[in-house]
Scaffold this motif. Sequence first.
Motif, PDB file in Angstrom:
ATOM      1  N   UNK A  92       0.781  -1.381  -0.082  1.00  0.00           N
ATOM      2  CA  UNK A  92       0.056   0.020  -0.099  1.00  0.00           C
ATOM      3  C   UNK A  92       0.863   1.284   0.063  1.00  0.00           C
ATOM      4  N   UNK A  93       2.101   1.249  -0.021  1.00  0.00           N
ATOM      5  CA  UNK A  93       3.208   2.319  -0.033  1.00  0.00           C
ATOM      6  C   UNK A  93       4.143   2.041  -1.044  1.00  0.00           C
ATOM      7  N   UNK A  94       4.324   3.077  -1.787  1.00  0.00           N
ATOM      8  CA  UNK A  94       5.270   3.085  -2.973  1.00  0.00           C
ATOM      9  C   UNK A  94       6.051   4.314  -2.820  1.00  0.00           C
ATOM     10  N   UNK A  95       7.290   3.973  -3.254  1.00  0.00           N
ATOM     11  CA  UNK A  95       8.514   4.952  -2.962  1.00  0.00           C
ATOM     12  C   UNK A  95       9.519   4.965  -4.215  1.00  0.00           C
ATOM     13  N   UNK A  96       9.945   6.164  -4.244  1.00  0.00           N
ATOM     14  CA  UNK A  96      11.146   6.258  -5.495  1.00  0.00           C
ATOM     15  C   UNK A  96      12.224   7.105  -4.696  1.00  0.00           C
ATOM     16  N   UNK A 146       0.826   2.606 -10.724  1.00  0.00           N
ATOM     17  CA  UNK A 146       1.491   3.203 -10.156  1.00  0.00           C
ATOM     18  C   UNK A 146       2.849   2.897 -10.796  1.00  0.00           C
ATOM     19  N   UNK A 147       3.549   4.066 -11.358  1.00  0.00           N
ATOM     20  CA  UNK A 147       5.010   3.720 -12.175  1.00  0.00           C
ATOM     21  C   UNK A 147       5.908   4.481 -11.612  1.00  0.00           C
ATOM     22  N   UNK A 148       7.111   3.717 -10.822  1.00  0.00           N
ATOM     23  CA  UNK A 148       7.991   4.292 -10.173  1.00  0.00           C
ATOM     24  C   UNK A 148       9.259   4.474 -11.169  1.00  0.00           C
ATOM     25  N   UNK A 149       9.681   5.704 -11.400  1.00  0.00           N
ATOM     26  CA  UNK A 149      10.840   6.263 -12.094  1.00  0.00           C
ATOM     27  C   UNK A 149      12.291   6.732 -11.115  1.00  0.00           C
ATOM     28  N   UNK A 150      13.353   6.011 -11.323  1.00  0.00           N
ATOM     29  CA  UNK A 150      14.284   6.597 -10.658  1.00  0.00           C
ATOM     30  C   UNK A 150      15.225   7.332 -11.218  1.00  0.00           C
ATOM     31  N   UNK A 151      15.628   8.616 -10.599  1.00  0.00           N
ATOM     32  CA  UNK A 151      16.287   9.759 -11.153  1.00  0.00           C
ATOM     33  C   UNK A 151      17.395   9.939 -10.410  1.00  0.00           C
ATOM     34  N   UNK A 152      17.647   9.006  -9.409  1.00  0.00           N
ATOM     35  CA  UNK A 152      18.472   9.053  -8.268  1.00  0.00           C
ATOM     36  C   UNK A 152      20.046   8.415  -8.794  1.00  0.00           C
ATOM     37  N   UNK A 153      20.771   9.553  -8.868  1.00  0.00           N
ATOM     38  CA  UNK A 153      22.184   9.075  -9.257  1.00  0.00           C
ATOM     39  C   UNK A 153      23.345  10.015  -8.525  1.00  0.00           C
ATOM     40  N   UNK A 154      24.424   9.264  -8.295  1.00  0.00           N
ATOM     41  CA  UNK A 154      25.292  10.093  -7.538  1.00  0.00           C
ATOM     42  C   UNK A 154      26.134  11.029  -8.144  1.00  0.00           C
ATOM     43  N   UNK A 155      26.059  12.219  -7.723  1.00  0.00           N
ATOM     44  CA  UNK A 155      26.583  13.449  -8.227  1.00  0.00           C
ATOM     45  C   UNK A 155      27.782  14.086  -7.460  1.00  0.00           C
ATOM     46  N   UNK A 185      -5.566   4.179 -14.954  1.00  0.00           N
ATOM     47  CA  UNK A 185      -5.003   5.450 -14.698  1.00  0.00           C
ATOM     48  C   UNK A 185      -3.421   5.333 -14.338  1.00  0.00           C
ATOM     49  N   UNK A 186      -2.812   6.062 -15.376  1.00  0.00           N
ATOM     50  CA  UNK A 186      -1.272   6.192 -14.818  1.00  0.00           C
ATOM     51  C   UNK A 186      -0.720   7.091 -14.129  1.00  0.00           C
ATOM     52  N   UNK A 187      -0.150   6.904 -12.977  1.00  0.00           N
ATOM     53  CA  UNK A 187       0.541   7.680 -12.019  1.00  0.00           C
ATOM     54  C   UNK A 187       1.881   7.388 -11.911  1.00  0.00           C
ATOM     55  N   UNK A 188       2.667   8.367 -12.534  1.00  0.00           N
ATOM     56  CA  UNK A 188       4.043   8.521 -12.521  1.00  0.00           C
ATOM     57  C   UNK A 188       4.644   8.834 -11.450  1.00  0.00           C
ATOM     58  N   UNK A 189       5.673   8.577 -10.759  1.00  0.00           N
ATOM     59  CA  UNK A 189       6.330   8.987  -9.536  1.00  0.00           C
ATOM     60  C   UNK A 189       7.756   9.319  -9.932  1.00  0.00           C
ATOM     61  N   UNK A 190       8.199  10.202  -9.612  1.00  0.00           N
ATOM     62  CA  UNK A 190       9.742  10.756 -10.173  1.00  0.00           C
ATOM     63  C   UNK A 190      10.097  11.796  -8.963  1.00  0.00           C
ATOM     64  N   UNK A 191      11.287  11.607  -8.826  1.00  0.00           N
ATOM     65  CA  UNK A 191      11.623  12.634  -7.726  1.00  0.00           C
ATOM     66  C   UNK A 191      11.979  14.182  -8.102  1.00  0.00           C
ATOM     67  N   UNK A 192      12.852  14.132  -9.341  1.00  0.00           N
ATOM     68  CA  UNK A 192      13.198  15.495 -10.080  1.00  0.00           C
ATOM     69  C   UNK A 192      12.163  15.640 -10.821  1.00  0.00           C
ATOM     70  N   UNK A 193      11.494  17.105 -10.701  1.00  0.00           N
ATOM     71  CA  UNK A 193      10.509  17.356 -11.593  1.00  0.00           C
ATOM     72  C   UNK A 193      11.028  17.638 -13.004  1.00  0.00           C
ATOM     73  N   UNK A 194       9.953  17.035 -13.935  1.00  0.00           N
ATOM     74  CA  UNK A 194      10.274  17.284 -15.294  1.00  0.00           C
ATOM     75  C   UNK A 194       9.750  18.428 -16.186  1.00  0.00           C
ATOM     76  N   UNK A 195       9.449  19.181 -15.301  1.00  0.00           N
ATOM     77  CA  UNK A 195       8.841  20.795 -15.718  1.00  0.00           C
ATOM     78  C   UNK A 195       9.444  21.881 -14.815  1.00  0.00           C
ATOM     79  N   UNK A 196       9.314  23.051 -15.343  1.00  0.00           N
ATOM     80  CA  UNK A 196       9.858  24.180 -14.691  1.00  0.00           C
ATOM     81  C   UNK A 196      11.308  24.462 -14.698  1.00  0.00           C
TER      82      UNK A 196
END
Length: 304
Positions: A92-96, A146-155, A185-196
């Motif tokens: 019942x809990x999803x994380x990226x 619920x679709x979980x995308x990872x944008x976590x990369x070491x920097x 109903x497709x809900x995409x989870x992503x940490x870094x915003x793709x807009x703005x």
Amino acid sequence: MFVIAHLSDPHLGPIPEARISELLGKRFFGMMNWIGARRRNFGQATLAPLMADLLARQPDHICVTGDLVNVSLPAEFDTGATFLASLGEARDVSVVPGNHDAYVRSAMHYHLEHWAPFLAGDDSHPNTPVDVDAFPYVRRRGPVAVVGVSTAVPTAVFLASGAAGRAQLARLSRLLAALGSEGLFRVVMIHHPPVGERPFHRDLRDAERVRAVLAEAGAELVLHGHDHRASLGRIAGAAGSIPVVGVPSASAGPDDERGAGGYCLYRISGGPGAWQCEMERRGYRASGTEVETLGRERLVGGDV
């Protein structure tokens, strides 16, 4: 009706004790940031009442869009796992992950190991370790995918940017198209915003490619964190605009300049071709002490 709760960037503290060798390089500067600002502005005094309010709403699913930890020390991921478990069962809990969850290269595997039950897709074998190639993952819950995308990369030091990468985006394109064909109903989870717009050191490096995939393959809702601000943007898609929603840090104090702690509820109803989604923002007003409704907005369907 299916209800999703969305929170992000709790930056759980305090930072545990660490060996000197663990605090060399980027972690040292992250620790100084915690001592100088974060430990005063982020904390349980904000987070605990907010999570109690969230759980009282009894959402069908909870989405957490990253930055549970601060400098990616091993013990922080145990704290993160305890926090996720406090929200509900793993199904019942999803994380990226966010950039702080992959703060240094040596810590890349920690979130994959400690949070595996919360970021494993429905088709993941329980005895198979989760790795970076498991993203994007998919969880089908009622009418929702619920679709979980990872944008976590070491920097490097002073960078907080992220990237999805070409391989993950190719998989995302195929998955979204298939899920759309299923009428979900497709809900995409992503940490870094793709807009703005944001400074280069905090941006999503392949944001343009992410937007192109979403526009072409389609999605009904995109949830993100990272900015610590309440925001609403849109991506023009073939089947209509896609709402992109950001939330404040769930631990931010009521006087935080980017916005006091808050979360969102999304009430999803209808069906393919006639979806409706209403967003309710809940949290603290500036200098406030009570969690309350801050606004409602129709994101999908109706007059949108």
